[in-house]
Write an enzyme that holds these catalytic residues in place. Structure first.
Site, PDB file in Angstrom:
ATOM      1  N   SER A 150      76.869 -13.270  37.806  1.00 25.85           N
ATOM      2  CA  SER A 150      76.682 -12.127  38.695  1.00 25.85           C
ATOM      3  C   SER A 150      75.977 -12.554  39.980  1.00 25.85           C
ATOM      4  O   SER A 150      76.484 -13.361  40.739  1.00 25.85           O
ATOM      5  CB  SER A 150      75.939 -11.013  37.963  1.00 25.85           C
ATOM      6  OG  SER A 150      75.943  -9.827  38.706  1.00 25.85           O
ATOM      7  N   ASP A 305      80.520  -6.388  40.781  1.00 18.57           N
ATOM      8  CA  ASP A 305      80.213  -5.224  39.953  1.00 18.57           C
ATOM      9  C   ASP A 305      79.097  -4.377  40.572  1.00 18.57           C
ATOM     10  O   ASP A 305      78.864  -3.247  40.137  1.00 18.57           O
ATOM     11  CB  ASP A 305      79.886  -5.616  38.518  1.00 18.57           C
ATOM     12  CG  ASP A 305      78.630  -6.460  38.360  1.00 18.57           C
ATOM     13  OD1 ASP A 305      78.110  -6.961  39.375  1.00 18.57           O
ATOM     14  OD2 ASP A 305      78.183  -6.642  37.213  1.00 18.57           O
TER      15      ASP A 305
END
Length: 558
Positions: A150, A305
């Site tokens: 991430s 995300d």
């Protein structure tokens, strides 16, 4: 010297030339008595990266306490054993981003899953996490794996796990995490990863899954949205390919991109940390926005995300909106949509949800519209599992605006939703500042701040938490403590957790908890005001937060 034997055993099963060379050098130097090499082996083999509800995440390198092909192979084989024990014909879809070794770890996983008898589908190329989360439901598979760290630093990688079926494509939670971890440890103890069964005849997905994600995400926008000048940055990640297609198909003006950050680059050369929350991470995007006279900056983190937004004020100065500010604006839109399109008697898909450390604003919105509201533990795995969810968010830039499509935070869908808000405001001749003022008039003004106290020793965290429990403050700054909720043995419907929540006078709130991923103690401060007009409410809420923030910093230093 005690770690030389475990290091040699690890070396004997390591298929990666880079980590083999790293480990061979460390072993040789440790045998020669070099203190740094001995310490390096202790660091790499003195513990093991724990598999939990966040899967795996850590620094790349050789050893059981690093992300590497041995550790990932053990994880894949253990997860395969979990799936085959649970189902007769298990299946999995695997995705990966642009980080170092993400493609290698994904291919290893596909081969090991197929070798264990699990139907394995590998996504066709590096893609955002939301596409993988969508693919779990699109293919109707038993599970999903996304290889990504991430927004972590460049030296890290990770392994995020999802479950299909009754879990509906959400990330794992207890007890699945412990059950999978037990299988992984058994594999690590009993088997050499070079001897695990592999099968290269796994499936590679076509672009159909990407096309369907794009189609359904673009459909969130209204027909013929108002033209906007948009600046977009992928933060050196994998968001641009899919975001570009979504915005085009949704009818938005093609964004102006931050050229230096638009292509995947695992070294993240223009940012200290590839996280749009970090100071300076959006500087290039804001400079580009000033150059082209943009209406908005859209930023995704490297696996797309998360979503960050920056907007200009009346003077032309730019500010990044906090996750709570974006979460409240999107929550207001969700409440309007739900209340106008779903019959009140229909209790399905009407719930708004946020993690407990997020602003109380969403709860006020839900109450105003007569909608159910749920607060959850931190982590989107909890938000996404709320029954009847219509919209959910967490303050760390995570938003779920379309639960029917995906059950995880989705920075691309959230971007479409935010741009739709701006488009509709433009059609009405209302500025974003006026919209924020209208929010404050309707619901009150909300302000937040966060303290991240990095500790030198992990033992400092329980010491501070124990002190706060044993000697709780009677007041914080100018505000008396009205009540303390301690989650250590569970609180109401929440499972046990090391969390303290202080309710203060005037409805202010402080939450203290250890970070789940870093050696930090995290403090979340929230306040609101309904006194005066919109600007006075905003000033009052900000002043309360500033008072409490200063007092908490002194309290933590005591």
């Amino acid at each position: 010297m005690s770690m030389i034997d475990p290091a040699r055993a690890w070396l004997a099963q390591d298929p990666d030339e880079t980590t083999r060379a790293e480990l061979e050098a460390l072993i040789a130097n440790a045998e020669a008595g070099q203190p740094e090499a001995i310490a390096g082996l202790d660091d790499r083999f003195g513990s093991r990266l724990a598999f939990g509800t966040a899967g795996l995440r850590g620094e790349l390198g050789a050893g059981s306490n690093r992300m590497n092909r041995v550790l990932v192979s053990q994880a894949a084989a253990g997860f395969a054993a979990y799936l085959t024990a649970r189902e007769d014909s298990p299946s999995i879809v695997i995705g990966y981003d642009g980080r170092i070794n993400s493609d290698v770890f994904a291919k290893d996983t596909a081969e090991l899953m197929a070798g264990a008898g699990v139907r394995a589908i590998l996504l066709p190329r590096m893609l955002p996490t939301p596409v993988l989360a969508f693919a779990v439901r699109f293919f109707g598979v038993s599970a999903g794996v996304m290889v990504t760290a991430s927004h972590n630093p460049a030296r890290d990688n990770g392994y995020k796990v999802y479950l299909g079926g009754d879990d509906d494509g959400s990330q794992i939670v207890a007890p699945a995490d412990a059950e999978i971890a037990a299988h992984i440890l058994r594999i690590a103890d009993e088997q050499n990863v070079l001897e695990l069964a592999r099968d290269s005849n796994y499936e590679t997905a076509s672009d159909e899954v990407i096309d369907e994600y794009v189609k359904r995400t673009a459909a969130l926008a209204p027909a013929n949205p108002r033209p906007l000048t948009i600046v977009y940055t992928a933060m050196h990640g994998v968001g641009w390919e899919v975001t570009q297609r979504v915005l085009h198909d949704a009818g938005f003006t093609a964004p102006v991109v931050v050229d230096e950050q638009i292509a995947p680059d695992a070294t993240f050369p223009t940012v200290a940390f590839p996280n749009p929350e970090e100071p300076g991470a959006m500087d290039l995007a804001i400079a580009k926005a000033q150059e082209v006279g943009a209406d908005v900056v859209i930023a995704n983190d490297p696996d797309a995300d998360r979503l960050a937004i920056a907007m200009p004020d009346a003077s032309g100065a730019w500010r990044r909106l906090s996750g709570n500010e974006v979460g409240a604006i999107l929550g207001w839109r969700a409440a309007e949509r739900v209340s106008s399109t779903i019959e009140p008697a229909d209790t399905a898909n009407r719930t708004l949800a946020a993690s407990i450390v997020s602003s109380p604003a969403l709860g006020h919105i839900a109450h105003s519209y007569g909608l159910p509201f749920a607060d959850t533990l931190t982590g989107f795995k909890w938000v996404s599992r709320v029954p009847g969810l219509a919209y959910g968010y967490e303050e760390a830039l995570g938003y779920l605006v379309d639960p029917a499509k995906v059950r995880d935070k989705d920075g691309i869908s959230a971007a479409v939703e935010f741009l739709t808000v701006l488009s509709e405001l433009g059609e009405l001749g209302v500025s974003f500042a006026e919209h924020e003022a209208a929010f404050a008039e309707k619901f009150g003004a909300f302000a937040s701040s966060q303290i991240s106290l990095r500790v030198a020793e992990l033992s400092d965290i329980p010491r501070i938490m124990t002190r706060l429990r044993d000697e709780p403050p009677a007041s914080v700054g100018s505000f008396a403590v009205a009540r303390i909720d301690d989650f250590i043995d569970g609180f109401e419907a929440f499972p046990p957790g090391d969390i303290l929540r202080f309710w203060l006078a005037k409805g202010a709130r402080v939450i203290v908890r250890p970070s789940g991923t870093e050696p930090k103690l995290k403090v979340y401060i929230d306040a609101s005001s309904t006194e005066g007009d919109a600007s006075e409410r905003a000033a009052n809420a900000s002043a309360i937060v500033a008072d409490i923030d200063a007092a908490m910093r002194l309290l933590l230093d005591a």
